[in-house]
Design a protein around this motif. Structure first.
Motif, PDB file in Angstrom:
ATOM      1  N   TYR A  55      48.157  42.750  17.603  1.00 51.95           N
ATOM      2  CA  TYR A  55      47.590  43.657  18.589  1.00 51.95           C
ATOM      3  C   TYR A  55      48.540  44.852  18.747  1.00 51.95           C
ATOM      4  O   TYR A  55      49.678  44.699  19.197  1.00 51.95           O
ATOM      5  CB  TYR A  55      47.402  42.945  19.929  1.00 51.95           C
ATOM      6  CG  TYR A  55      46.497  41.739  19.848  1.00 51.95           C
ATOM      7  CD1 TYR A  55      45.119  41.857  20.057  1.00 51.95           C
ATOM      8  CD2 TYR A  55      47.004  40.475  19.552  1.00 51.95           C
ATOM      9  CE1 TYR A  55      44.279  40.752  19.977  1.00 51.95           C
ATOM     10  CE2 TYR A  55      46.182  39.365  19.465  1.00 51.95           C
ATOM     11  CZ  TYR A  55      44.820  39.507  19.681  1.00 51.95           C
ATOM     12  OH  TYR A  55      43.991  38.415  19.590  1.00 51.95           O
ATOM     13  N   LEU A  56      48.057  46.043  18.378  1.00 54.58           N
ATOM     14  CA  LEU A  56      48.881  47.250  18.390  1.00 54.58           C
ATOM     15  C   LEU A  56      48.223  48.290  19.298  1.00 54.58           C
ATOM     16  O   LEU A  56      47.118  48.763  19.003  1.00 54.58           O
ATOM     17  CB  LEU A  56      49.049  47.804  16.974  1.00 54.58           C
ATOM     18  CG  LEU A  56      49.643  46.811  15.957  1.00 54.58           C
ATOM     19  CD1 LEU A  56      48.552  46.251  15.063  1.00 54.58           C
ATOM     20  CD2 LEU A  56      50.738  47.458  15.131  1.00 54.58           C
ATOM     21  N   PRO A  57      48.873  48.658  20.420  1.00 54.52           N
ATOM     22  CA  PRO A  57      48.254  49.581  21.374  1.00 54.52           C
ATOM     23  C   PRO A  57      47.913  50.925  20.743  1.00 54.52           C
ATOM     24  O   PRO A  57      48.754  51.559  20.102  1.00 54.52           O
ATOM     25  CB  PRO A  57      49.339  49.742  22.449  1.00 54.52           C
ATOM     26  CG  PRO A  57      50.178  48.507  22.326  1.00 54.52           C
ATOM     27  CD  PRO A  57      50.186  48.176  20.868  1.00 54.52           C
ATOM     28  N   VAL A 117      43.231  48.693  21.640  1.00 52.85           N
ATOM     29  CA  VAL A 117      44.277  48.247  20.709  1.00 52.85           C
ATOM     30  C   VAL A 117      43.662  48.151  19.315  1.00 52.85           C
ATOM     31  O   VAL A 117      42.454  47.946  19.156  1.00 52.85           O
ATOM     32  CB  VAL A 117      44.861  46.865  21.090  1.00 52.85           C
ATOM     33  CG1 VAL A 117      45.673  46.945  22.359  1.00 52.85           C
ATOM     34  CG2 VAL A 117      43.756  45.819  21.199  1.00 52.85           C
ATOM     35  N   TYR A 118      44.519  48.335  18.331  1.00 46.30           N
ATOM     36  CA  TYR A 118      44.117  48.018  16.963  1.00 46.30           C
ATOM     37  C   TYR A 118      44.392  46.532  16.765  1.00 46.30           C
ATOM     38  O   TYR A 118      45.492  46.048  17.052  1.00 46.30           O
ATOM     39  CB  TYR A 118      44.923  48.835  15.957  1.00 46.30           C
ATOM     40  CG  TYR A 118      44.601  50.308  15.969  1.00 46.30           C
ATOM     41  CD1 TYR A 118      43.465  50.802  15.321  1.00 46.30           C
ATOM     42  CD2 TYR A 118      45.426  51.216  16.625  1.00 46.30           C
ATOM     43  CE1 TYR A 118      43.161  52.151  15.332  1.00 46.30           C
ATOM     44  CE2 TYR A 118      45.134  52.574  16.641  1.00 46.30           C
ATOM     45  CZ  TYR A 118      44.008  53.031  15.988  1.00 46.30           C
ATOM     46  OH  TYR A 118      43.703  54.370  16.011  1.00 46.30           O
ATOM     47  N   ALA A 165      47.421  41.773  26.403  1.00 41.36           N
ATOM     48  CA  ALA A 165      47.705  42.863  27.340  1.00 41.36           C
ATOM     49  C   ALA A 165      48.874  42.509  28.251  1.00 41.36           C
ATOM     50  O   ALA A 165      49.761  43.349  28.516  1.00 41.36           O
ATOM     51  CB  ALA A 165      46.462  43.169  28.160  1.00 41.36           C
ATOM     52  N   ARG A 176      50.052  53.882  21.683  1.00 35.52           N
ATOM     53  CA  ARG A 176      51.364  53.989  21.031  1.00 35.52           C
ATOM     54  C   ARG A 176      51.243  54.576  19.623  1.00 35.52           C
ATOM     55  O   ARG A 176      52.087  55.348  19.183  1.00 35.52           O
ATOM     56  CB  ARG A 176      52.023  52.607  20.965  1.00 35.52           C
ATOM     57  CG  ARG A 176      53.390  52.577  20.254  1.00 35.52           C
ATOM     58  CD  ARG A 176      54.442  53.269  21.104  1.00 35.52           C
ATOM     59  NE  ARG A 176      55.728  53.357  20.450  1.00 35.52           N
ATOM     60  CZ  ARG A 176      56.737  52.498  20.629  1.00 35.52           C
ATOM     61  NH1 ARG A 176      56.593  51.474  21.451  1.00 35.52           N
ATOM     62  NH2 ARG A 176      57.877  52.666  20.020  1.00 35.52           N
ATOM     63  N   LYS A 218      39.288  48.497  16.145  1.00 35.38           N
ATOM     64  CA  LYS A 218      39.805  49.085  17.383  1.00 35.38           C
ATOM     65  C   LYS A 218      38.958  48.522  18.507  1.00 35.38           C
ATOM     66  O   LYS A 218      37.744  48.775  18.571  1.00 35.38           O
ATOM     67  CB  LYS A 218      39.725  50.610  17.327  1.00 35.38           C
ATOM     68  CG  LYS A 218      40.464  51.312  18.450  1.00 35.38           C
ATOM     69  CD  LYS A 218      40.438  52.827  18.234  1.00 35.38           C
ATOM     70  CE  LYS A 218      41.219  53.557  19.305  1.00 35.38           C
ATOM     71  NZ  LYS A 218      41.187  55.035  19.096  1.00 35.38           N
ATOM     72  N   LEU A 272      52.087  42.805  26.294  1.00 26.74           N
ATOM     73  CA  LEU A 272      52.412  44.191  25.937  1.00 26.74           C
ATOM     74  C   LEU A 272      52.671  45.077  27.152  1.00 26.74           C
ATOM     75  O   LEU A 272      53.153  46.202  27.010  1.00 26.74           O
ATOM     76  CB  LEU A 272      51.274  44.792  25.106  1.00 26.74           C
ATOM     77  CG  LEU A 272      51.121  44.239  23.688  1.00 26.74           C
ATOM     78  CD1 LEU A 272      49.769  44.623  23.105  1.00 26.74           C
ATOM     79  CD2 LEU A 272      52.255  44.735  22.790  1.00 26.74           C
ATOM     80  N   PHE A 325      54.232  45.731  19.389  1.00 26.51           N
ATOM     81  CA  PHE A 325      52.992  45.008  19.121  1.00 26.51           C
ATOM     82  C   PHE A 325      53.196  43.520  19.343  1.00 26.51           C
ATOM     83  O   PHE A 325      54.309  43.006  19.348  1.00 26.51           O
ATOM     84  CB  PHE A 325      52.433  45.298  17.723  1.00 26.51           C
ATOM     85  CG  PHE A 325      53.233  44.730  16.575  1.00 26.51           C
ATOM     86  CD1 PHE A 325      52.974  43.463  16.062  1.00 26.51           C
ATOM     87  CD2 PHE A 325      54.223  45.491  15.967  1.00 26.51           C
ATOM     88  CE1 PHE A 325      53.692  42.954  14.992  1.00 26.51           C
ATOM     89  CE2 PHE A 325      54.944  44.994  14.885  1.00 26.51           C
ATOM     90  CZ  PHE A 325      54.680  43.723  14.405  1.00 26.51           C
ATOM     91  N   ASP A 340      42.415  47.867  27.624  1.00 25.12           N
ATOM     92  CA  ASP A 340      42.940  49.065  26.965  1.00 25.12           C
ATOM     93  C   ASP A 340      42.711  48.946  25.458  1.00 25.12           C
ATOM     94  O   ASP A 340      42.715  47.844  24.893  1.00 25.12           O
ATOM     95  CB  ASP A 340      44.436  49.234  27.228  1.00 25.12           C
ATOM     96  CG  ASP A 340      44.728  49.810  28.604  1.00 25.12           C
ATOM     97  OD1 ASP A 340      43.761  50.084  29.346  1.00 25.12           O
ATOM     98  OD2 ASP A 340      45.915  49.968  28.956  1.00 25.12           O
ATOM     99  N   CYS A 381      41.715  45.306  24.544  1.00 22.41           N
ATOM    100  CA  CYS A 381      42.773  44.307  24.424  1.00 22.41           C
ATOM    101  C   CYS A 381      42.460  43.077  25.274  1.00 22.41           C
ATOM    102  O   CYS A 381      42.158  43.196  26.459  1.00 22.41           O
ATOM    103  CB  CYS A 381      44.108  44.905  24.881  1.00 22.41           C
ATOM    104  SG  CYS A 381      45.528  43.843  24.558  1.00 22.41           S
TER     105      CYS A 381
END
Length: 239
Positions: free
Chosen positions: A145-147, A125-126, A114, A150, A106, A117, A220, A123, A109
């Motif tokens: 990249y997964l926010p 992100v995973y 970024a 979300r 984690k 997205l 993502f 911010d 971003c």
């Protein structure tokens, strides 16, 4: 059942009739009025089915003349028009997937992800990084990249494994419908690229993909490095 679902159902039934030889290659289909009565649907619904078949290259619509069954083009291996999972792509290359190495962090971003997205750089992100192997050689490296906003604590509450698309849909409850893909050639100094350079003839392609949900909201962003001596991609161009 909505209009699109009805059209899809009619399309499948019409495909079965074509495959069974009820309507043969070169033969003209009956009129829209006759066919819509046969399938007990509206003409609009039947036109939707014809449009799908036309887009798939199974029929030819000659306006003012009629609709004809045509011979389908041979399938294209690994067409980019369909959204495949990484595992499916490996299997489509006739390879047996072996171990994969996964890291999940984690982190803030980076700017490029970024921007794609629609979130602010920095911010949370995973970042899911995965090296996929086949025949005991690395063939694909993906950085996703997964926010965090979300997915909440989804990646901390559940252990990720298998297909990312399937995990996001089945475990985290987010359905991926489509992705925009940019094809790039990474620089040889790119560290991710270097991990795939196994042989002198190895080249690497980079697919930059932004995945969307049913409401067309970005879900993502992924950077998929793929060995070009293993994977080939094709597009069928029309005019």
């Amino acid at each position: 059942m909505n209009a699109n679902s009805k059209s899809m159902q009619v399309k499948q039934q019409l495909m079965e009739l074509i495959d069974q030889g009820v309507y043969r290659v070169g033969e003209q289909l009956p009129s829209e009025i006759q066919m819509s009565k046969q399938f007990q649907v509206s003409r609009e619904t039947f036109r939707g089915a014809l449009k799908m078949l036309e887009e798939e290259g199974r029929i030819l619509v000659k306006h003012g003349v009629g609709t004809f069954v045509i011979r389908p083009l041979p399938p294209i291996k690994s067409t980019l028009e369909r959204l495949y999972s990484s595992g499916e792509m490996i299997r489509s290359a006739n390879l047996t997937e072996s171990e994969s190495m996964i890291s999940l962090t984690k982190s803030p971003c980076p700017e490029e992800a970024a921007e794609r997205l629609g979130i602010a750089a920095g911010d949370a992100v995973y970042i899911l990084k995965r090296i996929r192997k086949a025949n005991d050689e690395p063939v694909m490296l993906s950085v996703n990249y997964l926010p965090a906003a979300r997915f909440g604590e989804g990646f901390e509450q559940h252990t990720f494994s298998g297909s990312l698309l399937k995990f996001v849909e089945d475990t985290l409850g987010v359905t991926i419908n489509r992705a925009d893909t940019e094809i790039a050639v990474p620089l040889h100094i790119d560290r991710n690229c270097q991990q795939l350079l196994q042989h002198p003839h190895t080249t690497v392609l980079l697919l930059k993909q932004l995945h969307y949900d049913e409401g067309n909201q970005p879900v993502f962003y992924s950077q998929d490095y793929m060995r070009n001596d293993v994977f080939t991609f094709h597009l069928r161009r029309t005019r």
